[in-house]
Design a protein around this motif. Structure first.
Motif, PDB file in Angstrom:
ATOM      1  N   VAL A  66      -6.101  -5.738  -1.552  1.00 21.35           N
ATOM      2  CA  VAL A  66      -6.155  -4.687  -0.522  1.00 21.35           C
ATOM      3  C   VAL A  66      -5.189  -3.561  -0.880  1.00 21.35           C
ATOM      4  CG1 VAL A  66      -5.651  -4.175   1.896  1.00 21.35           C
ATOM      5  CG2 VAL A  66      -6.919  -6.239   1.308  1.00 21.35           C
ATOM      6  N   SER A  67      -4.004  -3.906  -1.364  1.00 21.49           N
ATOM      7  CA  SER A  67      -2.996  -2.889  -1.684  1.00 21.49           C
ATOM      8  C   SER A  67      -3.379  -2.052  -2.894  1.00 21.49           C
ATOM      9  CB  SER A  67      -1.647  -3.572  -1.952  1.00 21.49           C
ATOM     10  OG  SER A  67      -1.261  -4.375  -0.871  1.00 21.49           O
ATOM     11  N   SER A  68      -4.236  -2.578  -3.757  1.00 21.54           N
ATOM     12  CA  SER A  68      -4.604  -1.832  -4.963  1.00 21.54           C
ATOM     13  C   SER A  68      -5.458  -0.607  -4.664  1.00 21.54           C
ATOM     14  CB  SER A  68      -5.362  -2.755  -5.926  1.00 21.54           C
ATOM     15  OG  SER A  68      -6.621  -3.104  -5.391  1.00 21.54           O
ATOM     16  N   LEU A 110     -10.107  -4.089 -13.686  1.00 14.16           N
ATOM     17  CA  LEU A 110      -9.196  -3.006 -14.067  1.00 14.16           C
ATOM     18  C   LEU A 110      -9.924  -1.671 -14.178  1.00 14.16           C
ATOM     19  CD1 LEU A 110      -6.937  -4.771 -16.735  1.00 14.16           C
ATOM     20  CD2 LEU A 110      -6.326  -4.121 -14.399  1.00 14.16           C
ATOM     21  N   VAL A 111     -11.124  -1.685 -14.739  1.00 15.24           N
ATOM     22  CA  VAL A 111     -11.899  -0.440 -14.876  1.00 15.24           C
ATOM     23  C   VAL A 111     -12.266   0.110 -13.500  1.00 15.24           C
ATOM     24  CG1 VAL A 111     -14.097   0.524 -15.640  1.00 15.24           C
ATOM     25  CG2 VAL A 111     -12.775  -0.937 -17.179  1.00 15.24           C
ATOM     26  N   VAL A 112     -12.738  -0.763 -12.615  1.00 11.91           N
ATOM     27  CA  VAL A 112     -13.113  -0.310 -11.268  1.00 11.91           C
ATOM     28  C   VAL A 112     -11.883   0.171 -10.504  1.00 11.91           C
ATOM     29  CG1 VAL A 112     -14.082  -1.030  -9.054  1.00 11.91           C
ATOM     30  CG2 VAL A 112     -15.151  -1.783 -11.179  1.00 11.91           C
ATOM     31  N   ALA A 113     -10.757  -0.529 -10.655  1.00 15.12           N
ATOM     32  CA  ALA A 113      -9.522  -0.105  -9.981  1.00 15.12           C
ATOM     33  C   ALA A 113      -9.049   1.249 -10.496  1.00 15.12           C
ATOM     34  CB  ALA A 113      -8.428  -1.157 -10.185  1.00 15.12           C
ATOM     35  N   ALA A 114      -9.111   1.441 -11.818  1.00 12.50           N
ATOM     36  CA  ALA A 114      -8.703   2.726 -12.393  1.00 12.50           C
ATOM     37  C   ALA A 114      -9.632   3.849 -11.930  1.00 12.50           C
ATOM     38  CB  ALA A 114      -8.710   2.634 -13.922  1.00 12.50           C
ATOM     39  N   LEU A 115     -10.927   3.589 -11.930  1.00 13.73           N
ATOM     40  CA  LEU A 115     -11.899   4.600 -11.475  1.00 13.73           C
ATOM     41  C   LEU A 115     -11.685   4.932 -10.006  1.00 13.73           C
ATOM     42  CD1 LEU A 115     -14.475   6.248 -12.131  1.00 13.73           C
ATOM     43  CD2 LEU A 115     -15.806   4.261 -11.422  1.00 13.73           C
ATOM     44  N   THR A 116     -11.463   3.893  -9.205  1.00 15.01           N
ATOM     45  CA  THR A 116     -11.237   4.113  -7.777  1.00 15.01           C
ATOM     46  C   THR A 116      -9.985   4.954  -7.544  1.00 15.01           C
ATOM     47  OG1 THR A 116     -12.262   1.969  -7.288  1.00 15.01           O
ATOM     48  CG2 THR A 116     -10.928   2.959  -5.556  1.00 15.01           C
ATOM     49  N   TYR A 149       0.505   6.326  -8.615  1.00 13.90           N
ATOM     50  CA  TYR A 149      -0.548   5.752  -7.750  1.00 13.90           C
ATOM     51  C   TYR A 149      -1.513   4.918  -8.593  1.00 13.90           C
ATOM     52  CZ  TYR A 149      -4.321   5.639  -4.277  1.00 13.90           C
ATOM     53  OH  TYR A 149      -5.295   5.241  -3.386  1.00 13.90           O
ATOM     54  N   ILE A 150      -1.939   5.458  -9.734  1.00 13.17           N
ATOM     55  CA  ILE A 150      -2.874   4.746 -10.611  1.00 13.17           C
ATOM     56  C   ILE A 150      -2.222   3.510 -11.219  1.00 13.17           C
ATOM     57  CG2 ILE A 150      -4.222   4.926 -12.751  1.00 13.17           C
ATOM     58  CD1 ILE A 150      -4.652   7.880 -12.105  1.00 13.17           C
ATOM     59  N   LEU A 151      -0.954   3.638 -11.652  1.00 14.52           N
ATOM     60  CA  LEU A 151      -0.269   2.506 -12.278  1.00 14.52           C
ATOM     61  C   LEU A 151      -0.075   1.348 -11.301  1.00 14.52           C
ATOM     62  CD1 LEU A 151       2.426   4.334 -14.457  1.00 14.52           C
ATOM     63  CD2 LEU A 151       0.420   3.067 -15.259  1.00 14.52           C
ATOM     64  N   TRP A 152       0.346   1.661 -10.072  1.00 12.21           N
ATOM     65  CA  TRP A 152       0.512   0.605  -9.079  1.00 12.21           C
ATOM     66  C   TRP A 152      -0.833  -0.056  -8.767  1.00 12.21           C
ATOM     67  CZ3 TRP A 152       4.754  -1.784  -8.100  1.00 12.21           C
ATOM     68  CH2 TRP A 152       5.979  -1.131  -8.122  1.00 12.21           C
ATOM     69  N   ALA A 153      -1.897   0.755  -8.647  1.00  6.49           N
ATOM     70  CA  ALA A 153      -3.233   0.207  -8.370  1.00  6.49           C
ATOM     71  C   ALA A 153      -3.670  -0.742  -9.483  1.00  6.49           C
ATOM     72  CB  ALA A 153      -4.241   1.343  -8.207  1.00  6.49           C
ATOM     73  N   LEU A 154      -3.422  -0.346 -10.740  1.00  2.00           N
ATOM     74  CA  LEU A 154      -3.783  -1.202 -11.872  1.00  2.00           C
ATOM     75  C   LEU A 154      -2.950  -2.484 -11.883  1.00  2.00           C
ATOM     76  CD1 LEU A 154      -4.216   1.443 -14.719  1.00  2.00           C
ATOM     77  CD2 LEU A 154      -6.009   0.061 -13.673  1.00  2.00           C
ATOM     78  N   LEU A 155      -1.674  -2.371 -11.583  1.00  2.00           N
ATOM     79  CA  LEU A 155      -0.804  -3.548 -11.572  1.00  2.00           C
ATOM     80  C   LEU A 155      -1.241  -4.544 -10.502  1.00  2.00           C
ATOM     81  CD1 LEU A 155       1.731  -5.090 -12.488  1.00  2.00           C
ATOM     82  CD2 LEU A 155       3.033  -3.736 -10.795  1.00  2.00           C
ATOM     83  N   PHE A 156      -1.485  -4.050  -9.279  1.00  2.00           N
ATOM     84  CA  PHE A 156      -1.883  -4.944  -8.189  1.00  2.00           C
ATOM     85  C   PHE A 156      -3.226  -5.609  -8.488  1.00  2.00           C
ATOM     86  CE2 PHE A 156       0.649  -2.091  -5.084  1.00  2.00           C
ATOM     87  CZ  PHE A 156       1.821  -2.745  -5.432  1.00  2.00           C
ATOM     88  N   THR A 176       0.837  -1.207   0.000  1.00  5.44           N
ATOM     89  CA  THR A 176       0.000   0.000   0.000  1.00  5.44           C
ATOM     90  C   THR A 176       0.868   1.253   0.000  1.00  5.44           C
ATOM     91  OG1 THR A 176      -1.774  -1.153   1.177  1.00  5.44           O
ATOM     92  CG2 THR A 176      -1.805   1.252   1.236  1.00  5.44           C
ATOM     93  N   ASP A 177       1.914   1.248   0.835  1.00  7.90           N
ATOM     94  CA  ASP A 177       2.818   2.404   0.879  1.00  7.90           C
ATOM     95  C   ASP A 177       3.654   2.527  -0.393  1.00  7.90           C
ATOM     96  OD1 ASP A 177       1.884   3.072   3.335  1.00  7.90           O
ATOM     97  OD2 ASP A 177       3.598   2.317   4.472  1.00  7.90           O
ATOM     98  N   MET A 178       3.882   1.414  -1.090  1.00  5.58           N
ATOM     99  CA  MET A 178       4.682   1.462  -2.312  1.00  5.58           C
ATOM    100  C   MET A 178       4.000   2.302  -3.392  1.00  5.58           C
ATOM    101  SD  MET A 178       6.326  -1.680  -4.501  1.00  5.58           S
ATOM    102  CE  MET A 178       7.482  -2.112  -3.217  1.00  5.58           C
ATOM    103  N   LYS A 179       2.686   2.455  -3.332  1.00  8.29           N
ATOM    104  CA  LYS A 179       1.996   3.305  -4.308  1.00  8.29           C
ATOM    105  C   LYS A 179       2.391   4.774  -4.144  1.00  8.29           C
ATOM    106  CE  LYS A 179      -2.122   2.087  -3.202  1.00  8.29           C
ATOM    107  NZ  LYS A 179      -3.588   2.024  -3.168  1.00  8.29           N
ATOM    108  N   ASP A 180       2.835   5.134  -2.925  1.00 10.91           N
ATOM    109  CA  ASP A 180       3.178   6.533  -2.661  1.00 10.91           C
ATOM    110  C   ASP A 180       4.662   6.833  -2.828  1.00 10.91           C
ATOM    111  OD1 ASP A 180       0.529   7.186  -2.015  1.00 10.91           O
ATOM    112  OD2 ASP A 180       0.789   6.428   0.022  1.00 10.91           O
ATOM    113  N   GLY A 181       5.496   5.845  -2.569  1.00 10.29           N
ATOM    114  CA  GLY A 181       6.928   6.116  -2.652  1.00 10.29           C
ATOM    115  C   GLY A 181       7.730   4.893  -2.300  1.00 10.29           C
TER     116      GLY A 181
END
Length: 768
Positions: free
Chosen positions: A238-240, A397-403, A179-186, A119-124
């Motif tokens: 959860v991390s996404s 993927l669509v819901v993750a990107a929207l979120t 943030y969006i790229l990591w969320a999509l990947l996870f 989860t923190d990896m999405k920020d830095g």
């Protein structure tokens, strides 16, 4: 008197469809299931087992366990070795609970640590070690301050790492995109792993666990592949940043651990009913490690999940939950030396007048619960009935990107659900730098709202709307998704908003009759964090319809023991309001949506009909398929089985005398005949099948008979034709029957054997 026979709900349904409760079975006559073919004393492989998507026979399983225990006790008096075996058999249940607690606690600790890190990896990223999360990275830093405890040179955001500065629009855009790229990947990894390796690993798991605990067989749902993939994908989901939690899926993970460990012990490997006692305890372990609430976990299993919960299971559940909680505490995944997720320390006591806003939160929770269930079920039906259901990867993927796209600009939706709830439960202190503590005055008591607080309230209002909408479409996707944290987040936001409103109302109206006398100027009389806690309980109760277990979980979760009365008031109000719109909780609704065979123990059925009113077949239907005790050949029996799809057959005296002798399950019959053809010399299609104790005299050149009395249930449950249907339903539900036979006196008119389809008196009863 000549008796005709008919079957009541569940006993004569289609064999290929699902089933939901259970029956008496072979082995109750004292012969035991091993004596299938009398000339052979060896047990027959597969006898007494169940096929996938079928229902266990509770009464047969309990009978088998009693016979096994009686045999062990008898032998223990004969030798020291047998006595030691008896002691080890009695101790094996506790050893199994110890192993389940240790394994579940270790997995939960690993999931917590990994989810926090990703989860923190999405920020830095941490410069001194990429495996450190944000908090651990800054632990050893000497450059942190009370105002900016989360900032240190060792931790750099992606914008700062790429652009060289943490300020400016370009750095913000870089952080936003990362943030969006990591969320999509996870999310992509989570859905692909589930789809490719373990389709059963998706969802919450609690509806299926409830169905399995009621006796249904779903092969592979609690297997090792499901455990491995669910553990990995739960961390990724959860991390996404999707609006879901890990608490419900942890119940599934714990049950997988229990099911796998059951194979180490013969007593549980070979008895489905005993295994379900272990799974009930494992459900308690799942909640224990999810929330750090061992007592609440036991009550959750008792109130919400388990179908059969004897006193022995209660003790073992308590022990297993204790071991799991101790294991999790030893791992210390939160790094705060506490077991609970959201430890709170409220200093101001609550007042009787505050029960009104607490009840108001209960009403909100009930309305939200009813609305959420209807909206989510409607969306899931759309997913099932349209092309959307054919593209689960694209949907995720669509819901993750929207979120991610909507969540990032708002700090309260950007943080994880557990962090958000912890922030909302927080009681402001002098050193607190949160926007929710943006008051004009520095001292704690009697605080007017400042500009920072107004900004936070607007952000929370937007977060509330977003969370309510996105949770509806997220729950039920093909990734592991729990509902506890999202539901609590919605309630905590609403509660914090109401709490701040009450606080400001008290500040500006000290002299009004409502506040006069207990909220004097300068007194710290309203605690907004308490309202958030009550709101979280109310919304979770509205969605799941939990009551006692929810209150215990909440006070274990927060440590707020003195606030039980507000929690009780809000939880009961929430349940009453939600029940006014429909008595089903979210898990029961998904059980019904998925068509699982489940007879809800808490549901009341109102029937005015009698058993005779729902018998099958009707007079115009074909006659009931039965076996005779000594007049059919192997070929005739096989032809009858092949031409029908029933799960069992009544055994009668003869076609003319329809007097009931017993009941034989289809699977046992097929296994017995197949085994006899392979292992008993002379068994051919012309061989007579005999269900009597002594075979009739035969011609000298006739093939030897096939004696199958050992697989017949000699005492199947029966009712009369005038038994009220509500009593019949209770018999099925409380005894865990799979079938029930009905005998009626034959009249002067010819009366055919009849069967009652259980679907004729309730939409969700038993399908065998």
């Amino acid at each position: 008197l000549s008796l005709s026979l008919s079957l009541l709900p569940g006993c004569y349904e289609e064999y290929s469809s699902s089933s939901s409760s259970t029956s008496r079975a072979a082995g109750m006559n004292g012969n035991g299931p091993s004596k299938l073919v009398d000339p052979l004393e060896d047990p027959v492989p597969g006898l007494g087992t169940y096929e996938d998507f079928n229902t266990i026979d509770w009464v047969r399983e309990k009978s088998k366990d009693r016979d096994r225990h009686r045999e062990i006790t008898k032998k223990s008096r004969q030798s020291t070795v047998a006595l030691l075996h008896s002691v080890s058999d009695a101790f094996s249940g506790w050893l199994l609970m110890l192993l389940v607690g240790l394994m579940s606690g270790a997995l939960a600790g690993g999931i917590d640590i990994a989810a926090h890190w990703l989860t923190d990896m999405k920020d830095g990223v941490c410069l001194i070690g990429f495996w450190f999360n944000h908090e651990h990275c800054c632990w050893t830093s000497n450059e942190t301050t009370f105002q900016e405890r989360d900032r240190c040179p060792q931790w750099q955001s992606w914008g700062e790492l790429i652009t060289g500065t943490s300020e400016g629009a370009f750095a913000y855009v870089v952080n936003y995109l990362m943030y969006i790229l990591w969320a999509l990947l996870f999310s992509f990894l989570a859905v692909i792993l589930v789809r490719a390796f373990a389709p059963y690993a998706c969802g919450s798991g609690i509806p299926e666990i409830k169905t399995i605990l009621s006796g249904f067989i779903i092969r592979g749902y609690l297997g090792k592949w499901t455990l491995i993939i669910k553990t990995i994908t739960l961390v990724l989901a959860v991390s996404s940043g999707l609006s879901l939690g890990k608490e419900g899926p942890l119940v599934h993970v714990a049950c997988c651990c229990a099911n796998i460990l059951c194979h180490l012990f013969t007593k549980y490997r070979k008895n489905e009913a005993k295994r379900r006692e272990v799974l009930s305890a494992a459900a308690a372990v799942g909640v224990s490690v999810a929330f750090g609430a061992p007592i609440g976990g036991v009550l959750f299993s008792l109130e919400e999940v388990s179908y059969y919960f004897p006193l022995k299971t209660l003790w073992r559940s308590f022990f297993a939950a204790l071991v799991a909680a101790f294991t999790l505490r030893s791992i210390n995944p939160f790094g705060n030396s506490r077991l609970v997720l959201f430890y709170v320390e409220f200093h101001a006591p609550w007042h009787l007048v505050e029960l009104a806003p607490f009840i108001l939160l209960g009403i909100f929770g009930g309305l939200w619960g009813a609305l959420f269930i209807r909206a989510n079920i409607a969306w899931c039906k759309i997913r099932k009935s349209t092309r959307l259901g054919h593209y689960p990867v694209i949907e995720v993927l669509v819901v993750a990107a929207l979120t991610a796209l909507v969540a990032y600009p708002n700090s309260y939706t950007r943080m994880s659900g557990a962090e958000l709830i912890s922030e909302l439960f927080n009681d402001c202190s002098l050193l607190d730098s949160s926007q929710l503590c943006g008051y004009k005055q520095v001292h704690l008591a009697d605080r007017p709202a400042g500009e920072g607080l107004y900004t936070a309230l607007w952000q929370l209002a937007l977060a509330l709307v977003f969370k309510m909408m996105i949770t509806v479409i997220t729950f039920g996707m093909k990734v592991p998704s729990g509902l506890f944290i999202p539901s609590m987040a919605v309630g905590a936001i609403a509660g914090r908003l109401l709490g701040v409103g009450m606080e400001q109302l008290a500040y500006y109206n000290h002299d009004s009759f409502i506040f006069k006398g207990w909220c004097s100027p300068g007194a710290d009389c309203i605690t907004p964090g308490l309202y958030a806690m009550v709101g979280a309980a109310a919304c979770l109760g509205g969605v799941t319809r939990m009551t006692v277990s929810l209150v215990v979980i909440m006070f274990e979760l927060t440590g707020g023991l003195e606030y039980i009365v507000p929690l009780m008031a809000a939880t009961m109000t929430s349940k009453w309001v939600a029940d006014a719109f429909g008595r089903e909780g979210i898990y029961e609704a998904h059980i019904r949506l998925n068509g699982y065979p489940f007879l809800e123990p808490k549901e009341e059925f109102d029937h005015s009909s009698l058993a005779v009113d729902v018998m099958r077949p009707r007079r115009s239907d074909p006659a009931l398929a039965v076996l005779t005790q000594d007049g059919m050949t192997v070929g005739e029996v096989e032809a009858l089985v092949e031409s029908t799809h029933y799960s069992g057959f009544p055994v009668v005296v003869s076609p003319e005398s329809q007097r009931l002798v017993g009941f034989v399950l289809r699977r046992d019959l097929l296994i017995s005949i197949d085994n006899a053809r392979k292992r008993q010399e002379g068994v051919v299609s012309a061989s007579t099948v005999v269900f009597t104790e002594h075979a009739l005299a035969q011609a000298a050149d006739a093939p030897p008979p096939l004696r199958l009395r050992g697989i017949m249930d000699l005492s199947p449950f029966t009712v009369t034709d005038h038994t009220p249907m509500d009593i019949t339903v209770d018999i099925f539900r409380k005894l865990g029957l799979r079938q029930c036979l009905k005998e009626t006196e034959d009249t002067e008119e010819e009366e055919a054997l009849q069967v009652v389809h259980q679907t004729s008196f309730t939409p969700l009863l038993f399908y065998s």
